[in-house]
Design an enzyme around this catalytic site. Structure first.
Site, short mmCIF file in Angstrom:
data_model
loop_
_atom_site.label_atom_id
_atom_site.label_comp_id
_atom_site.label_asym_id
_atom_site.label_seq_id
_atom_site.Cartn_x
_atom_site.Cartn_y
_atom_site.Cartn_z
N ARG A 1 38.97 50.15 38.62
CA ARG A 1 38.76 50.85 37.05
C ARG A 1 38.18 51.73 36.48
O ARG A 1 37.35 52.37 37.17
CB ARG A 1 37.90 49.65 37.28
CG ARG A 1 37.53 48.26 37.37
CD ARG A 1 37.04 46.62 36.64
NE ARG A 1 36.56 46.84 35.62
CZ ARG A 1 37.27 45.79 34.17
NH1 ARG A 1 38.05 45.29 35.15
NH2 ARG A 1 36.86 46.63 32.84
N GLU B 1 45.40 47.93 41.95
CA GLU B 1 46.24 46.94 40.46
C GLU B 1 45.08 48.23 40.00
O GLU B 1 44.35 48.81 39.77
CB GLU B 1 44.88 45.92 40.24
CG GLU B 1 45.51 44.97 40.54
CD GLU B 1 44.04 43.62 40.95
OE1 GLU B 1 43.06 43.93 39.84
OE2 GLU B 1 44.62 42.93 41.12
N HIS C 1 41.35 46.92 43.14
CA HIS C 1 41.62 47.37 41.57
C HIS C 1 40.47 48.28 41.30
O HIS C 1 39.64 48.75 41.51
CB HIS C 1 41.08 46.46 40.54
CG HIS C 1 41.23 46.39 39.14
ND1 HIS C 1 41.40 45.64 38.47
CD2 HIS C 1 41.50 47.69 38.51
CE1 HIS C 1 41.56 46.23 36.75
NE2 HIS C 1 41.79 47.42 36.61
N ARG D 1 33.22 50.50 38.16
CA ARG D 1 32.36 49.78 38.37
C ARG D 1 32.09 48.61 39.87
O ARG D 1 30.92 48.59 40.63
CB ARG D 1 32.19 48.76 37.54
CG ARG D 1 33.29 47.19 37.30
CD ARG D 1 33.15 45.82 36.84
NE ARG D 1 33.25 46.50 35.29
CZ ARG D 1 34.06 45.89 34.51
NH1 ARG D 1 34.17 44.18 34.85
NH2 ARG D 1 34.17 46.09 33.32
N HIS D 2 33.30 48.96 40.36
CA HIS D 2 33.70 48.26 42.50
C HIS D 2 33.68 49.46 42.91
O HIS D 2 33.92 50.41 43.95
CB HIS D 2 34.20 47.03 42.41
CG HIS D 2 34.64 46.65 40.94
ND1 HIS D 2 35.82 47.37 41.27
CD2 HIS D 2 34.79 45.23 40.30
CE1 HIS D 2 37.00 46.24 40.72
NE2 HIS D 2 36.43 44.93 39.93
N GLU E 1 53.08 39.65 38.23
CA GLU E 1 52.35 39.00 38.87
C GLU E 1 51.96 37.45 36.78
O GLU E 1 51.41 37.97 36.44
CB GLU E 1 50.89 39.44 38.99
CG GLU E 1 50.18 38.56 39.30
CD GLU E 1 49.30 39.18 39.82
OE1 GLU E 1 48.95 40.13 40.51
OE2 GLU E 1 48.01 38.55 39.82
N THR F 1 35.97 40.64 34.02
CA THR F 1 37.19 41.00 34.82
C THR F 1 38.40 40.69 34.18
O THR F 1 38.08 41.01 32.04
CB THR F 1 36.67 39.11 35.15
OG1 THR F 1 38.24 39.83 36.07
CG2 THR F 1 37.24 38.45 34.92
N THR F 2 39.83 40.85 34.50
CA THR F 2 40.67 40.96 33.34
C THR F 2 40.93 39.73 32.83
O THR F 2 41.12 38.85 33.44
CB THR F 2 41.86 41.26 34.47
OG1 THR F 2 41.22 42.15 35.35
CG2 THR F 2 43.31 41.96 33.69
N HIS G 1 44.80 34.75 39.56
CA HIS G 1 43.41 35.43 38.91
C HIS G 1 43.09 34.28 39.45
O HIS G 1 43.17 32.47 38.58
CB HIS G 1 43.18 35.74 37.55
CG HIS G 1 42.66 36.45 36.81
ND1 HIS G 1 41.14 35.59 36.47
CD2 HIS G 1 41.86 37.72 36.80
CE1 HIS G 1 40.20 36.22 35.80
NE2 HIS G 1 40.51 37.88 36.63
N GLY G 2 41.30 34.02 39.92
CA GLY G 2 40.08 32.59 38.98
C GLY G 2 41.13 31.41 40.42
O GLY G 2 39.89 30.19 39.96
N ASN H 1 42.57 40.09 47.44
CA ASN H 1 41.77 42.08 46.52
C ASN H 1 40.60 41.99 47.06
O ASN H 1 39.19 40.72 46.64
CB ASN H 1 41.53 40.56 44.94
CG ASN H 1 40.71 41.90 44.13
OD1 ASN H 1 39.97 42.30 44.75
ND2 ASN H 1 42.09 41.82 42.81
N ASP I 1 37.99 43.59 45.79
CA ASP I 1 37.15 44.56 44.58
C ASP I 1 35.57 44.40 45.31
O ASP I 1 34.75 45.54 44.52
CB ASP I 1 37.43 43.84 43.19
CG ASP I 1 39.17 44.44 42.91
OD1 ASP I 1 39.31 45.74 43.70
OD2 ASP I 1 39.47 44.28 42.02
N HIS I 2 34.65 42.42 44.97
CA HIS I 2 34.11 42.38 45.34
C HIS I 2 32.74 42.68 46.36
O HIS I 2 31.69 42.65 46.11
CB HIS I 2 33.61 41.02 44.80
CG HIS I 2 34.49 40.86 43.24
ND1 HIS I 2 34.21 41.72 42.01
CD2 HIS I 2 35.12 40.21 42.49
CE1 HIS I 2 34.39 41.14 41.09
NE2 HIS I 2 35.48 40.56 40.87
N1 PXP Z 1 45.13 39.30 40.18
C1 PXP Z 1 44.71 40.48 38.90
C2 PXP Z 1 45.67 40.85 38.17
C3 PXP Z 1 43.34 40.74 38.50
O1 PXP Z 1 43.27 41.57 38.15
C4 PXP Z 1 42.58 39.52 39.76
C5 PXP Z 1 41.15 39.99 39.87
O2 PXP Z 1 40.75 41.12 39.62
C6 PXP Z 1 43.28 39.20 40.32
C7 PXP Z 1 44.67 38.90 40.65
C8 PXP Z 1 42.30 38.13 41.26
O3 PXP Z 1 41.39 37.60 40.76
P1 PXP Z 1 40.25 36.73 41.63
O4 PXP Z 1 39.26 37.81 41.97
O5 PXP Z 1 38.99 35.81 40.53
O6 PXP Z 1 40.79 35.74 42.90
#
Ligand code: PXP
Length: 241
Positions: free
Chosen positions: A47, A72, A45, A51-52, A153, A102-103, A190-191, A9, A11-12
């Protein structure tokens, strides 16, 4: 066990760019680096608050990613139209609240089931593989099956926040087994970090992980000393003239 796909991902990378509203760092360039390093796919993602990731990023990724692109998005008319137009390899539907950092949780598939079913139908008609981001909860997995999506997921956030509580991992394992038994492909994310990924990577039914923040954060430190040295050299070259 078979190869587990790693989707990155990015996004950042866009978060950093949007902090200055300039053209760099470019998420498409980041996607290329991830792919060269062995990523199996790219996730972004878009959004509602932009924002990103921006619309132009998604358009570029849909056509320029060399690996499958996983978009996403929230289950809205605007996003569904965009997906129908761009036809990414995969769409992961996620919940979205403007004020969240975040989500924060999975989709609640009991909420607005008609709208969800209609969106899933439209994505299928467009030939897009569809995944639903849900908490590791039996009822949610069964509802996902009823929606006839290809994949779910599993939200790993609770496990990542409480990795020492065996119940958090057990919930993921049980949801994965149930989903696979119902014929759903199982993804998770996620995380996740290098420190907590092993237990999730070891869930046999889990065929794909989506990981972003920890990888982008780590990349800052891997590149920081080189970036300082490059700037020092550029300044010194100018002064030596
Ligand atoms: N999966 C989904 C559905 C998410 O929304 C995110 C965060 O955008 C991630 C995975 C990735 O999470 P992380 O950035 O914490 O690795």
């Amino acid at each position: 066990m078979t190869h587990q796909r790693l989707y990155i991902n990015i996004d950042h990378v866009a978060t950093l760019r949007q902090a200055r509203r300039v053209s760099y760092p470019d998420p498409v360039m980041a996607a290329r680096v991830c792919e060269d390093a062995g990523a199996d796919g790219i996730t972004a993602h878009l959004r509602e608050d932009r924002r990103h990731i921006q619309d132009a990023d998604v358009v570029a990724l849909a056509s320029q990613a060399r690996t499958p692109f996983n978009l996403e998005m929230a289950c809205t008319e605007e996003m569904t139209r965009l997906a129908e137009r761009l036809r990414p390899h995969q769409v992961t539907l996620v919940p979205e609240r403007r004020e969240e950092v975040t989500t924060e949780g999975g989709l609640d598939l009991r909420h607005e089931p008609e709208r969800l079913a209609d969106t899933v139908r439209r994505l299928r008609r467009a030939g897009i593989r569809t995944s639903l981001f849900i908490d590791p909860d039996r009822a949610q997995v069964e509802l996902a099956r009823q929606l006839a999506v290809e994949a779910i997921e599993l939200h790993t956030g609770t496990y990542c926040a409480h990795p020492d509580d065996p119940q958090t991992l057990r919930a993921l394992q049980e949801a994965a087994t149930l989903a696979a038994g119902l014929g759903l492909a199982v993804h998770a994310g996620h995380g996740l970090t290098v420190f907590n990924v092993a237990a999730v990577a070891a869930i046999p039914e889990c065929e794909e992980l989506n990981i972003g923040h920890a990888i982008i954060a780590r990349a800052i430190f891997d590149g920081l000393s080189e970036a300082v040295r490059d700037m020092r050299a550029a300044m010194d070259r100018a002064r030596a003239r």
